[in-house]
Design an enzyme around this catalytic site. Structure first.
Site, mmCIF file in Angstrom:
data_model
loop_
_atom_site.group_PDB
_atom_site.id
_atom_site.type_symbol
_atom_site.label_atom_id
_atom_site.label_comp_id
_atom_site.label_asym_id
_atom_site.label_seq_id
_atom_site.Cartn_x
_atom_site.Cartn_y
_atom_site.Cartn_z
ATOM 1 N N LYS A 8 0.847 -1.204 0.000
ATOM 2 C CA LYS A 8 0.000 0.000 0.000
ATOM 3 C C LYS A 8 0.879 1.248 0.000
ATOM 4 C CE LYS A 8 -1.741 1.520 4.025
ATOM 5 N NZ LYS A 8 -1.400 2.909 4.358
ATOM 6 N N ASN A 9 1.898 1.274 0.855
ATOM 7 C CA ASN A 9 2.695 2.497 1.030
ATOM 8 C C ASN A 9 3.737 2.723 -0.051
ATOM 9 O OD1 ASN A 9 1.115 3.019 3.178
ATOM 10 N ND2 ASN A 9 2.651 2.545 4.742
ATOM 11 N N CYS A 56 -4.992 12.616 12.411
ATOM 12 C CA CYS A 56 -5.681 11.327 12.346
ATOM 13 C C CYS A 56 -5.533 10.722 13.736
ATOM 14 C CB CYS A 56 -5.080 10.444 11.258
ATOM 15 S SG CYS A 56 -3.579 9.655 11.762
ATOM 16 N N ARG A 100 0.264 14.781 12.676
ATOM 17 C CA ARG A 100 0.792 14.475 11.337
ATOM 18 C C ARG A 100 0.778 15.707 10.414
ATOM 19 N NH1 ARG A 100 -1.339 8.697 9.542
ATOM 20 N NH2 ARG A 100 0.527 8.754 8.247
ATOM 21 N N ASP A 108 4.903 0.860 12.048
ATOM 22 C CA ASP A 108 3.692 0.191 11.545
ATOM 23 C C ASP A 108 3.582 -1.249 12.017
ATOM 24 O OD1 ASP A 108 3.577 1.864 8.298
ATOM 25 O OD2 ASP A 108 3.101 2.507 10.329
ATOM 26 N N ARG A 139 -8.644 -0.647 4.698
ATOM 27 C CA ARG A 139 -7.787 0.353 4.057
ATOM 28 C C ARG A 139 -6.433 -0.234 3.685
ATOM 29 N NH1 ARG A 139 -7.180 5.748 7.215
ATOM 30 N NH2 ARG A 139 -5.856 5.945 5.386
HETATM 31 C C1 EPZ Z 1 4.242 7.120 6.293
HETATM 32 O O1 EPZ Z 1 3.424 8.128 6.840
HETATM 33 C C2 EPZ Z 1 3.372 5.882 6.188
HETATM 34 N N1 EPZ Z 1 2.258 6.152 5.280
HETATM 35 C C3 EPZ Z 1 2.850 5.509 7.584
HETATM 36 O O2 EPZ Z 1 2.104 4.304 7.461
HETATM 37 C C4 EPZ Z 1 4.051 5.248 8.487
HETATM 38 O O3 EPZ Z 1 3.598 4.961 9.783
HETATM 39 C C5 EPZ Z 1 4.959 6.481 8.512
HETATM 40 O O4 EPZ Z 1 5.348 6.836 7.162
HETATM 41 C C6 EPZ Z 1 6.223 6.251 9.327
HETATM 42 O O5 EPZ Z 1 6.933 5.181 8.792
HETATM 43 C C7 EPZ Z 1 2.487 6.135 3.942
HETATM 44 O O6 EPZ Z 1 3.593 5.906 3.485
HETATM 45 C C8 EPZ Z 1 1.302 6.417 3.058
HETATM 46 P P1 EPZ Z 1 6.131 10.579 8.268
HETATM 47 P P2 EPZ Z 1 3.931 9.658 6.816
HETATM 48 O O7 EPZ Z 1 5.981 11.826 7.454
HETATM 49 O O8 EPZ Z 1 4.811 9.889 5.664
HETATM 50 C C9 EPZ Z 1 6.242 14.024 11.548
HETATM 51 C C10 EPZ Z 1 0.264 2.902 7.753
HETATM 52 O O9 EPZ Z 1 -0.150 2.355 8.777
HETATM 53 N N2 EPZ Z 1 6.133 14.955 10.407
HETATM 54 O O10 EPZ Z 1 7.313 9.707 8.031
HETATM 55 O O11 EPZ Z 1 2.734 10.524 7.001
HETATM 56 C C11 EPZ Z 1 5.006 13.163 11.713
HETATM 57 O O12 EPZ Z 1 4.029 13.839 12.477
HETATM 58 C C12 EPZ Z 1 0.705 4.338 7.795
HETATM 59 O O13 EPZ Z 1 0.381 2.332 6.639
HETATM 60 C C13 EPZ Z 1 6.110 16.323 10.641
HETATM 61 O O14 EPZ Z 1 6.153 16.768 11.789
HETATM 62 O O15 EPZ Z 1 4.817 9.714 8.132
HETATM 63 C C14 EPZ Z 1 5.550 11.939 12.417
HETATM 64 O O16 EPZ Z 1 5.630 12.216 13.806
HETATM 65 C C15 EPZ Z 1 0.434 4.970 9.155
HETATM 66 N N3 EPZ Z 1 6.028 17.185 9.585
HETATM 67 C C16 EPZ Z 1 6.969 11.814 11.845
HETATM 68 O O17 EPZ Z 1 7.283 13.094 11.298
HETATM 69 C C17 EPZ Z 1 5.979 16.731 8.278
HETATM 70 O O18 EPZ Z 1 5.917 17.570 7.345
HETATM 71 C C18 EPZ Z 1 7.102 10.768 10.725
HETATM 72 O O19 EPZ Z 1 6.049 11.005 9.814
HETATM 73 C C19 EPZ Z 1 6.012 15.339 8.058
HETATM 74 C C20 EPZ Z 1 6.103 14.466 9.129
#
Ligand code: EPZ
Length: 416
Positions: free
Chosen positions: A22-23, A116, A121, A304, A396
């Site tokens: 998915k990701n 969420c 996020r 995850d 999902r």
């Molecule tokens: C991706 O989410 C995945 N989703 C998530 O999987 C996964 O948990 C996550 O990466 C971490 O590995 C997809 O790839 C579609 P991040 P993402 O940006 O990119 C903070 C699942 O279950 N952050 O790496 O949204 C954020 O709040 C899902 O399949 C900022 O502060 O995660 C978090 O604390 C859930 N500002 C940390 O960084 C930003 O601009 C990592 O988030 C971006 C992120």
């Protein structure tokens, strides 16, 4: 709303196939926006999140055709570079259209995803990167509005490792004028799968999979065909289900290639794991040993998989600590596991889990995708029947879940 009924106590046994990731599919399908030529994707998982993204692309003017796991996208005519709130609120990864739209159309209006269940996020790093590449970005009325005649290459540094932030900026940089360097880049395998697809389209990218990715912008990208990589989190989830039930299974169309941290923990818990070329076999002991978990960006233990290991530790022998370092609110499965009899104490971003002999079936509620998976695993080992409500969360990210579990001998059925 659908529910899942699980009769616990069955050791999983047998074989099932893993679907596309998915990701990886979500950013890779968005990459089609970067070219006027048609793109063909194979091994695309059939999931609600993918359906939502295809609908979003369709309302932008992309021609979408689908035959099971094969998707063809034709973005030759994008007449509406907008991602509306109604669609983005159901699937936050829609933010991944922002970079490609700005790069291709010079403008994009994308609804802020909003928070969420697992955390706020924010997408500030996505915005900061596009601004550094010359985009005028305003955030008004809940929408990110970005405008630029043509992005220019820049040196980007993200304040934290962000997977979709890295993916958005890498896609945007492909059509920028000059070279972009992304430092502190995410090293997740899904980032590498996206980079491989972009290179097949004619992008000039080096360093994907490391924390420094270099992209030399080109004038245009061509169409290509790309096969989505296997879903390592789906793989890990079924391995955990087999481990928790003392089972013995074989998963096909997947590999341990990107699961070292997870496989190490399953072996520490007492499982035998054998890697084949494109399959994995796991044989679990009668009872697992509790294992400490600390989530961190790839290649460390993936956030995850944290909820699934909480379910494992709930019935393992001994006590374990789980530390969640990525998201601020990713323990919501704990209170639901406690309803099944788990002994879990939460202190901030740390959970202490004391394994119990037996969980008892009960009615529980899914709150987010991976929390739901944790409840399924617990239901498989609990005595009696477990009813999981709000399983739209599961749909999902897990393709044909009850069918795959049934193939492994689980007594599970979906009721409306
Ligand atoms: C991706 O989410 C995945 N989703 C998530 O999987 C996964 O948990 C996550 O990466 C971490 O590995 C997809 O790839 C579609 P991040 P993402 O940006 O990119 C903070 C699942 O279950 N952050 O790496 O949204 C954020 O709040 C899902 O399949 C900022 O502060 O995660 C978090 O604390 C859930 N500002 C940390 O960084 C930003 O601009 C990592 O988030 C971006 C992120």
């Amino acid at each position: 709303m659908d529910k899942l009924l699980i009769e616990g106590g069955v050791r999983l046994a047998g074989e099932t196939a893993i679907s596309g990731a998915k990701n990886a599919a979500l950013p890779i399908l968005c990459a089609a926006l970067l070219t006027r030529e048609p793109m063909t994707f194979t091994n695309v998982p059939q999931l609600n999140d993918i359906d939502t993204l295809l609908k979003l692309l369709g309302q932008m003017g992309v021609k979408v055709s689908r035959d099971n796991a094969t998707v063809t996208l034709d973005a030759s005519a994008i007449d509406n570079p907008v991602a509306p709130y109604e669609m983005v609120k159901t699937m936050r990864a829609s933010i991944l259209v922002l970079g490609p739209l700005v790069a291709r159309c010079g403008e994009a209006r994308v609804s802020l995803p909003g928070g969420c269940a697992i955390g706020a996020r924010p997408v500030d790093q996505h915005i900061k990167g596009l601004q550094a590449m010359g985009a005028q970005v305003t955030v008004e009325h809940g929408y990110v509005h970005a405008v630029v005649p043509r992005l220019r290459g820049a040196r980007l540094f993200t304040d934290m490792v962000t997977v979709t932030g890295t993916e958005n900026l890498m896609m945007a940089a492909c059509l920028a004028d000059g070279e972009t360097v992304i430092e502190n880049a995410a090293r997740e395998p899904e980032v590498v799968d996206l980079a491989n697809c972009l290179v097949a389209m004619g992008a000039r990218i080096s360093g994907a999979g490391t924390d420094v990715i270099r992209i030399r912008g080109v004038e245009r990208l061509n169409g290509a065909t790309h096969r989505i990589m296997p879903d390592r989190i789906e793989t890990g989830t079924y391995l955990c289900a087999a481990a928790a039930t003392g089972g013995e299974i074989r998963l096909t169309r997947t590999s341990t290639a990107y699961l070292d941290a997870v496989v190490d923990k399953l072996m520490d818990a007492g499982c035998d794991v054998v890697a084949e070329r494109d399959a994995i076999r796991l044989k679990a002991p009668a009872r697992l040993t509790a294992v400490n978990i600390r989530t961190s960006p790839y290649p460390a233990f993936p956030t995850d998989m944290q909820a699934q290991f909480m379910a494992i530790n709930a019935v393992a022998s001994g006590a374990a600590m789980i530390r969640e370092t990525i998201f601020e609110n990713r323990f919501m499965h704990a209170v639901e596991l406690q309803r099944l009899g788990a002994d879990i104490r939460i202190d901030g971003n740390t959970a202490v889990v004391q394994g119990v002999e037996r969980l008892q079936g009960a009615t529980v509620m899914a709150t987010d995708l991976r929390a739901s998976a944790s409840l399924v695993i617990a239901g498989l080992v609990a005595e009696g029947e477990t009813v999981i409500e709000r399983i739209y969360h599961l749909d999902r990210g897990y393709e044909r879940l009850e069918e795959k579990l049934a193939a492994l001998g689980a007594r599970v059925r979906r009721v409306a």
